[in-house]
Design a protein around this motif. Structure first.
Motif, short mmCIF file in Angstrom:
data_model
loop_
_atom_site.label_atom_id
_atom_site.label_comp_id
_atom_site.label_asym_id
_atom_site.label_seq_id
_atom_site.Cartn_x
_atom_site.Cartn_y
_atom_site.Cartn_z
N UNK A 58 22.73 111.91 -44.19
CA UNK A 58 24.05 111.40 -44.61
C UNK A 58 23.95 109.93 -44.94
N UNK A 59 24.54 109.48 -46.05
CA UNK A 59 24.52 108.06 -46.38
C UNK A 59 25.19 107.20 -45.32
N UNK A 60 26.20 107.73 -44.67
CA UNK A 60 26.92 106.96 -43.66
C UNK A 60 26.19 106.95 -42.32
N UNK A 61 25.63 108.10 -41.92
CA UNK A 61 24.99 108.20 -40.60
C UNK A 61 23.53 107.77 -40.63
N UNK A 62 22.83 108.10 -41.72
CA UNK A 62 21.38 107.91 -41.77
C UNK A 62 20.95 106.85 -42.77
N UNK A 63 21.89 106.31 -43.54
CA UNK A 63 21.52 105.30 -44.51
C UNK A 63 20.84 105.84 -45.75
N UNK A 64 21.00 107.16 -46.00
CA UNK A 64 20.40 107.74 -47.21
C UNK A 64 21.04 107.14 -48.45
N UNK A 65 20.25 107.02 -49.51
CA UNK A 65 20.77 106.49 -50.77
C UNK A 65 21.89 107.39 -51.29
N UNK A 66 22.90 106.79 -51.88
CA UNK A 66 24.06 107.52 -52.38
C UNK A 66 24.25 107.23 -53.86
N UNK A 67 24.47 108.28 -54.64
CA UNK A 67 24.84 108.13 -56.05
C UNK A 67 26.30 107.67 -56.07
#
Length: 262
Positions: A58-67
């Motif tokens: 998850x971009x919010x929980x794990x800092x994954x890149x988000x489009x």
């Protein structure tokens, strides 16, 4: 019943750890394939390598890149025609965006946006009378769409989190496009004019956005203000639910960045 000693089991695990296939180990040691598979699973579990479907990040929980451009568009669609629900029998919630069958291109755009925002999750289409629900399951939907809450959207406050507002500020046209593609339209209006003493019909294009939520309409108009697009309230039957963009230059700008549903 056959019981296999510790030595045989250790030989099997050594082969498995070295990359030998389950079936080959079973054939070499003359042990049932199911036993070999169970030993492998148990061994990997003990070592913290238990096989299974990876948990989507998850971009919010794990800092994954988000489009972020795709997210701005999807956020607009969600605020208009989307909802999040979790049935008692389901482990995770689902997001559904309802798309009219009259606009097949919109359904494709919606699905692409969901796949871009949640690339680790499967997207499906659920057929309904006259429409399709573009649907995705994810345990992180609460993180990605904090506007979710009990009741209808117009019955509760809808505000953007600071991180969402940053995305909208960076991609305002994508956000506007999502709102128009959900609760808006591009129409052709007409009126009459006196030309050389003769009254003639005059047609002109116009964009409408209609939403019962005061907060969502304000998000729409505030973004238009930031883009320099003129708009007016178009009250019908005493209800101020319609926002109109009708000035020629503003419509031309909307045509470039938004366009009609397709």
């Amino acid at each position: 019943m056959n019981f296999h000693g510790t030595e045989v089991r250790q030989r099997a695990l050594t082969l498995l750890r070295n990359g030998t296939k389950n079936a080959d180990v079973a054939r070499t040691l003359d042990i049932p394939l199911g036993t070999i598979s169970y030993w492998k699973h148990e061994d990997r579990a003990k070592r913290g390598e238990c096989p299974g479907r990876p948990i989507p990040s998850c971009p919010r929980c794990d800092g994954r890149a988000l489009d972020t451009a795709a997210y701005a568009y999807l956020l607009g669609l969600y605020l208009g025609d989307g909802h999040i629900i979790q049935y008692s029998g389901h482990r995770v919630p689902s997001l559904m965006i309802t798309c009219d069958n009259a606009w097949p291109g919109l359904k494709d755009d919606c699905e692409r946006a969901i796949r871009a925002v949640l690339p680790d999750n499967s997207v499906c289409r659920v057929r309904k009378t006259g429409c399709q629900n573009i649907k995705v399951y994810s345990q992180h939907l609460w993180c990605m769409f904090p506007q979710h809450g009990p009741g209808k959207k117009h019955e509760r406050a809808i505000t953007l989190e600071p991180w969402q507002q940053e995305i909208v500020d960076a991609h305002p046209w994508d956000f506007v496009r999502g709102l128009i593609h959900s609760d808006g339209c591009r129409t052709t209006n007409w009126t009459t004019r006196l030309v050389g003493g003769e009254r003639k019909r005059y047609e002109y294009p116009r964009y409408f956005f209609t939403n019962v939520s005061d907060d969502i309409r304000e998000l729409f108009t505030r973004t238009l203000d930031a883009l320099g697009v003129g708009w007016t309230h178009c009250t019908r039957h005493g209800n101020p639910y319609n926002i109109s963009v009708a000035r020629k230059a503003d419509v031309a700008l909307m045509d470039v960045h938004v366009g009609p549903k397709h």
